[in-house]
Motif scaffolding. Structure first.
Motif: not given
Length: 136
Positions: A24-25, A18, A70-72, A66-67, A28, A21
């Motif tokens: 990336a989150g 993870h 991605r932040a989740e 989807g944004v 963001l 991810a």
């Protein structure tokens, strides 16, 4: 060797799976906070940049779902340990306790007034939505 279980064909789901991810989150969320700060600096809005960044996330997330996904991965651990984010303001409040005591009246009025105003607005909106639902 007898007694040894066969290797699991599914890839590991540990923390290392993870990391990209989460990074990336986090990128963001920090990028949106930076964008909000820049918007506040350019426009002179009397709102914190982080709040504007979250509003941008809300608007963009409503348009492209989807944004938010991605932040989740970065947002969930932050929300899970949200109580740690209250330590610095708590320390600041304790160091400025004499100032808080001197301004207790206006602070109390602001807190009670904003609570009452929020309650009235929420109640009014709820009543209008319930009326609209009954008439539909």
């Amino acid at each position: 060797m007898p007694g040894t279980p066969p290797p699991d064909p599914t890839p590991s789901r540990g923390w290392s799976a993870h990391v990209p991810a989460v990074l990336a989150g986090l990128a963001l969320l920090l990028g949106l906070q930076l964008a909000g700060t820049i918007l506040v600096d350019v426009t002179g809005l009397p709102v914190p940049g982080a709040v504007v960044g979250l509003a941008v996330l809300l608007v963009v997330g409503a348009r492209w779902r989807g944004v938010v996904g991605r932040a989740e991965p970065a947002g969930s651990p932050l929300l899970k340990h949200l109580q740690l984010l209250f330590v610095p303001p708590g320390v600041g409040a304790l160091t400025q306790l004499s100032t808080l005591v001197q301004n207790a009246g206006p602070l109390l009025l602001a807190v009670v007034g904003s609570f009452a105003a929020g309650l009235v607005v929420a109640g009014t909106v709820l009543q209008k939505l319930l009326r609209r639902r009954r008439s539909a």
